[in-house]
Every structure is written in structure tokens, then in C-alpha cells.
Design an enzyme around this catalytic site. Structure first.
Site, PDB file in Angstrom:
ATOM      1  N   LYS A 165     -30.298  11.579  26.829  1.00 46.79           N
ATOM      2  CA  LYS A 165     -30.201  11.496  25.597  1.00 46.79           C
ATOM      3  C   LYS A 165     -30.758  12.882  25.269  1.00 46.79           C
ATOM      4  CE  LYS A 165     -31.379   6.542  25.982  1.00 46.79           C
ATOM      5  NZ  LYS A 165     -32.153   5.699  25.863  1.00 46.79           N
TER       6      LYS A 165
ATOM      7  N   ASP B  17     -30.728   2.235  18.074  1.00 46.50           N
ATOM      8  CA  ASP B  17     -29.523   1.954  19.073  1.00 46.50           C
ATOM      9  C   ASP B  17     -29.270   0.422  18.906  1.00 46.50           C
ATOM     10  OD1 ASP B  17     -30.437   2.839  22.000  1.00 46.50           O
ATOM     11  OD2 ASP B  17     -32.306   2.471  22.206  1.00 46.50           O
TER      12      ASP B  17
ATOM     13  N   GLN C 183     -37.531   3.892  23.587  1.00 47.19           N
ATOM     14  CA  GLN C 183     -36.883   4.132  25.394  1.00 47.19           C
ATOM     15  C   GLN C 183     -38.128   2.314  25.180  1.00 47.19           C
ATOM     16  OE1 GLN C 183     -35.049   5.563  26.972  1.00 47.19           O
ATOM     17  NE2 GLN C 183     -34.350   4.222  27.931  1.00 47.19           N
TER      18      GLN C 183
END
Ligand code: NAP
Length: 283
Positions: free
Chosen positions: A53, A120, A97
Site C-alpha cells: 500500500k 477502506d 490494518q
């Protein structure tokens, strides 16, 4: 029939080029799109995902800051970091995460992220926006699947789309996105009776289960678009999807490979969401 391959790497590359262009346009206006990634603990798979990422962001000119914390970080300390980024106008996207260490409530942490920065697309408000057709961030994996389907030139209106899997992050949002494009949608799960009888009706079939070779050639309608979300690590260490690729490619019209299908698109859509967060903040 031999299916045409839907190349997720190539499509992701094209999207990254578009993101780079839009990022440069924002930077010319003095706005630096900025993604903050928070990693707690040392989960090896998370380390790899986070590394990708950060690298993807750098490649497109997006600023990415990785904040690392030991697994001993308290939930309150993590929530305080999220609150700080919520209040920082120079931060446009916040990604925590997952998985988090067992002493933390992941749901509570995600709900603390400002929906305006929820790149997200996991926040309940993001899910609600998708459900009601309001603007919001779409969960990156199903969003990427939609782009893969779109790339085949398939019109979803009136088609039967079947999604196997009903997780909050993949299966359910996938079904809603397909519905929004006027497909007739069926969702299958572990209690579905005679899975094959349903999947054989699918013009578009999305498998998001986590079981190697769950979808075999006899379960696929000739000419169908088959999207394989599954990521299963075999005893040989190799990555495989939920679809028996070698068999199904002889029946389907289009098929995504694993690796090189949905995975790169999930990463690309995170960049798109981050950029959109920055563009919205700039308006
Ligand atoms: P999940 O939360 O474990 O959900 C799996 C779903 O599959 C559940 O809804 C489950 O049904 C259903 N299921 C299990 N066995 C089944 C069976 N025999 N027949 C029909 N349905 C069955 O997993 P997820 O997070 O959605 O992820 C699914 C897969 O996609 C995993 O392999 C994951 O690694 C992969 N993934 C890939 C990406 C990517 O970027 N490529 C991103 C996210 C996930 P119940 O609800 O009834 O239990």
C-alpha cells in the site's frame, strides 16, 4: 470455449496512471493527498499488505504515512491516534490494518474513523451509503471487482449475478454494487442448498469464500463472467483462488486469475478512494 483473461494487473496499472494524473492536478493546487496507515503488531501478512500500500501510494505521487505500533498498544491509545488524524485537515484517508491484536475491538476502532476519511469503506456509515445509494466510500475489493466486470464490456442490467459469500467487507457490498447496476442478484453462503444449481444460472459469478476449487467447471454457465476473490495458500505455498481455474476457463467467457486478478484491483481502489477523499475535502 476458452475464456478471455481479465487482467487485474493491467487494469490496476491503468487506474494508477489515472490516479497519478489527478494527484498531480491536486498538488498543483497546493493539496497533498495523504493516506495514513496504522499497523499494530507484527502480523506477517499485514506487513506485506502494508508495504504494498505504501509502495503503490508512492508510485502515484500520493503521500502515505505508515504509523507502526507494538501489539501492546492499548485500545485507548489507538483510538486517540485515530481521533488525532480525524481532526487533521492534512490527512485525507485513514486505514487501520486488520486484524488488530485480540485485546482490541476492531469494530469500535473502525467506527472511530471519520466516514469522510474511511477509504477502506468499512465504516457502518459507508456501508449504509452503499445500501441507500448515497455518496460514500465503497469497500475496495468489491469496488475493484466492479471495475473488472466493467472492463469486459458486460452490461449488468437484467443479468443474473450470483455472489458466493456474504461477508461485510466483500460478499454483501459486492451484491449491493451489482444490484445498483440493475443486475438480478442472488447471494449464496455456507447454508445454501445445491450451490451448483444456483451458480449455473449466473451470467456473472463472484466467488468470495476462501475455499480452493470450490467452483468447478460443471457449476458455471457457458460464457459467464467469473470473478475469483478467493486467496488460498496451498501446501506448496502457492496462492490459489476459489475457482478451479484450469477447468472453469474452458466454460466461462471471462475469468480473473489468482494471483493477478482481484488482488491488484483491491490495492488500486484504495488509491482511488484516498484521492477522492482529498478531492472532496478540497471542494
Ligand atoms: P469470510 O468473511 O470468511 O466469508 C466467507 C463467506 O463464504 C461466508 O459468507 C461463508 O458463509 C461463505 N462460505 C463458506 N463456505 C461456503 C461454502 N461451502 N459454500 C458457499 N459459501 C460458503 O471471507 P471474506 O473476508 O469475505 O474473504 C473471502 C475470500 O476472499 C478469502 O479467501 C479472502 O482471503 C479473500 N479476499 C481477497 C481479497 C483480495 O484483495 N483479493 C480481499 C478480501 C478477501 P457463512 O456466512 O454462511 O459462514
Amino acid at each position: 470455449m476458452t475464456a478471455q483473461l481479465i487482467d487485474g494487473n493491467a487494469l490496476a496499472k491503468k487506474i494508477r496512471t489515472e490516479v497519478a494524473g489527478r494527484t498531480a492536478a491536486l498538488q498543483a493546487r497546493g493539496i497533498e493527498p495523504h493516506l495514513v496507515i496504522i499497523l499494530v503488531g507484527e502480523d506477517p501478512a499485514s506487513e506485506v499488505y502494508v508495504k504494498h500500500k505504501v509502495a503503490d501510494s508512492a508510485q502515484t505521487g500520493l503521500k502515505a504515512t505508515l504509523e507502526r505500533y507494538p501489539a501492546t498498544l492499548s485500545e485507548d491509545e489507538l483510538l486517540a491516534r485515530v481521533h488525532a488524524h480525524n481532526g487533521d485537515a492534512a490527512v485525507h484517508g485513514i486505514l487501520v490494518q486488520l486484524p488488530l491484536p485480540a485485546h482490541m475491538d476492531a469494530h469500535k476502532v473502525i467506527e472511530t474513523i471519520s466516514p469522510a476519511k474511511d477509504v477502506d469503506g468499512f465504516h457502518v456509515q459507508s456501508a449504509g451509503a452503499l445500501l441507500t445509494g448515497l455518496p460514500g466510500f465503497w469497500s475496495c475489493t468489491p469496488y475493484g471487482c466492479m471495475k473488472l466486470i466493467e472492463s469486459t464490456g458486460t452490461t449488468l442490467r437484467g443479468k443474473h449475478a450470483v455472489v458466493i459469500g456474504r461477508s461485510n467487507n466483500v460478499g454483501k457490498p459486492m451484491a449491493l454494487m451489482l444490484l445498483q447496476q440493475n443486475a438480478t442478484v442472488t447471494i449464496c453462503h455456507s447454508a445454501t442448498a445445491d450451490l451448483g444449481a444456483i451458480t449455473r444460472q449466473a451470467d456473472v459469478l463472484v466467488a468470495a469464500v476462501g475455499r480452493r476449487k470450490l467452483v468447478t467447471a460443471d457449476m458455471v454457465k457457458p460464457g459467464a463472467v467469473v470473478i475469483d476473490v478467493g486467496m488460498n495458500r496451498g501446501d506448496d505455498g502457492k496462492l490459489a483462488g476459489d475457482v478451479d481455474f484450469d477447468g472453469v476457463k474452458e466454460v466461462a467467457g471471462w475469468i480473473t486469475p489468482v494471483p493477478g486478478g482481484v488482488g491488484p484491483m483491491t490495492r488500486a481502489m484504495l488509491l482511488v478512494n484516498t484521492l477522492e477523499a482529498a478531492e472532496r475535502a478540497a471542494k
